[in-house]
Enzyme design. Sequence first.
Site, PDB file in Angstrom:
ATOM      1  N   CYS A   8       0.868  -1.188   0.000  1.00 13.47           N
ATOM      2  CA  CYS A   8       0.000   0.000   0.000  1.00 13.47           C
ATOM      3  C   CYS A   8       0.904   1.237   0.000  1.00 13.47           C
ATOM      4  O   CYS A   8       2.071   1.156  -0.391  1.00 13.47           O
ATOM      5  CB  CYS A   8      -0.969  -0.018   1.178  1.00 13.47           C
ATOM      6  SG  CYS A   8      -0.185  -0.035   2.801  1.00 13.47           S
ATOM      7  N   ASN A  11       2.327   1.388   4.341  1.00 10.81           N
ATOM      8  CA  ASN A  11       2.620   0.120   5.028  1.00 10.81           C
ATOM      9  C   ASN A  11       2.301   0.203   6.521  1.00 10.81           C
ATOM     10  O   ASN A  11       2.981  -0.415   7.351  1.00 10.81           O
ATOM     11  CB  ASN A  11       4.090  -0.314   4.800  1.00 10.81           C
ATOM     12  CG  ASN A  11       4.411  -1.755   5.189  1.00 10.81           C
ATOM     13  OD1 ASN A  11       5.525  -2.076   5.566  1.00 10.81           O
ATOM     14  ND2 ASN A  11       3.431  -2.642   5.151  1.00 10.81           N
ATOM     15  N   CYS A  13      -1.449   0.710   7.322  1.00 15.75           N
ATOM     16  CA  CYS A  13      -2.888   0.412   7.440  1.00 15.75           C
ATOM     17  C   CYS A  13      -3.282  -0.827   6.635  1.00 15.75           C
ATOM     18  O   CYS A  13      -3.485  -1.909   7.195  1.00 15.75           O
ATOM     19  CB  CYS A  13      -3.727   1.604   7.002  1.00 15.75           C
ATOM     20  SG  CYS A  13      -3.483   3.076   8.038  1.00 15.75           S
ATOM     21  N   ARG A  14      -3.385  -0.674   5.311  1.00 17.48           N
ATOM     22  CA  ARG A  14      -3.936  -1.768   4.498  1.00 17.48           C
ATOM     23  C   ARG A  14      -3.005  -2.962   4.344  1.00 17.48           C
ATOM     24  O   ARG A  14      -3.432  -4.108   4.542  1.00 17.48           O
ATOM     25  CB  ARG A  14      -4.324  -1.222   3.113  1.00 17.48           C
ATOM     26  CG  ARG A  14      -5.488  -0.273   3.166  1.00 17.48           C
ATOM     27  CD  ARG A  14      -5.618   0.518   1.883  1.00 17.48           C
ATOM     28  NE  ARG A  14      -4.499   1.441   1.723  1.00 17.48           N
ATOM     29  CZ  ARG A  14      -4.287   2.220   0.671  1.00 17.48           C
ATOM     30  NH1 ARG A  14      -5.121   2.156  -0.357  1.00 17.48           N
ATOM     31  NH2 ARG A  14      -3.267   3.037   0.623  1.00 17.48           N
ATOM     32  N   SER A  15      -1.760  -2.721   3.953  1.00 15.81           N
ATOM     33  CA  SER A  15      -0.901  -3.888   3.662  1.00 15.81           C
ATOM     34  C   SER A  15      -0.499  -4.684   4.910  1.00 15.81           C
ATOM     35  O   SER A  15      -0.470  -5.922   4.830  1.00 15.81           O
ATOM     36  CB  SER A  15       0.307  -3.514   2.806  1.00 15.81           C
ATOM     37  OG  SER A  15       1.162  -2.602   3.449  1.00 15.81           O
ATOM     38  N   ASP A 125      -8.172   3.765   0.917  1.00 17.79           N
ATOM     39  CA  ASP A 125      -7.278   4.150   1.997  1.00 17.79           C
ATOM     40  C   ASP A 125      -8.095   4.558   3.231  1.00 17.79           C
ATOM     41  O   ASP A 125      -8.849   5.526   3.174  1.00 17.79           O
ATOM     42  CB  ASP A 125      -6.442   5.329   1.503  1.00 17.79           C
ATOM     43  CG  ASP A 125      -5.315   5.674   2.448  1.00 17.79           C
ATOM     44  OD1 ASP A 125      -5.362   5.233   3.607  1.00 17.79           O
ATOM     45  OD2 ASP A 125      -4.402   6.385   2.022  1.00 17.79           O
TER      46      ASP A 125
HETATM   47  P1  4NP Z   1      -1.802   2.757   4.065  1.00 19.22           P
HETATM   48  O1  4NP Z   1      -2.458   4.114   4.651  1.00 19.22           O
HETATM   49  O2  4NP Z   1      -1.240   3.117   2.695  1.00 19.22           O
HETATM   50  O3  4NP Z   1      -2.953   1.826   3.987  1.00 19.22           O
HETATM   51  O4  4NP Z   1      -0.736   2.330   5.044  1.00 19.22           O
HETATM   52  C1  4NP Z   1      -1.774   5.330   4.700  1.00 19.22           C
HETATM   53  C2  4NP Z   1      -0.838   5.545   5.672  1.00 19.22           C
HETATM   54  C3  4NP Z   1      -0.174   6.755   5.744  1.00 19.22           C
HETATM   55  C4  4NP Z   1      -0.453   7.754   4.822  1.00 19.22           C
HETATM   56  C5  4NP Z   1      -1.400   7.523   3.840  1.00 19.22           C
HETATM   57  C6  4NP Z   1      -2.039   6.313   3.772  1.00 19.22           C
HETATM   58  N1  4NP Z   1       0.217   9.002   4.902  1.00 19.22           N
HETATM   59  O5  4NP Z   1      -0.084   9.885   4.101  1.00 19.22           O
HETATM   60  O6  4NP Z   1       1.093   9.162   5.765  1.00 19.22           O
END
Ligand code: 4NP
Length: 155
Positions: A8, A11, A13-15, A125
């Site tokens: 993602c 790294n 939340c989703r992954s 997201d």
């Molecule tokens: P992820 O979510 O891609 O599912 O881990 C996010 C985590 C952090 C950010 C965006 C999405 N960020 O902008 O810091």
Amino acid sequence: MVSVLFVCLGNICRSPTAEGVFRELVDREGLSDQIRIDSAGTHAYHVGEPPDGRAQAEAQRRGIDISALRGRQAIAGDFNAFDYVLAMDRSNHQNLMRICPLEGEDRLSMFLEFAPEVAQKEVPDPYYDNNFDGVYDMIEQAAQGLLADIRAKHL
Ligand code: 4NP
């Protein structure tokens, strides 16, 4: 040994959720010595950090512990090291295409290709909209489809 990398943006939340959900499924099916699982982010913002507290809480609510995972950034070498490189959304897919060696492109897919019954094509997201519950459901569906694909092609 078959290997799977979930990717993602951050790294956190989703992954890592996908990593935890898929590992739980693989363990339950007695396949943990045949499938290697990891996750990474396209960006380096959260390298070395544990999953977001909300992702950890949702995982705990569903009975898995992802607190020990730590963020890392995806690298070109991941396309040699993993059989499946699975992007959560189109933006992740585009960013991965930029670092992917030509011969590694067939290893890259959208994760939700393995959940044709899910209407969406992307895992949204949850970082800003807090939909960790809905994201978890989608990930569970796609994890089942992914394991079926691995069984059919590799085991
Ligand atoms: P992820 O979510 O891609 O599912 O881990 C996010 C985590 C952090 C950010 C965006 C999405 N960020 O902008 O810091």
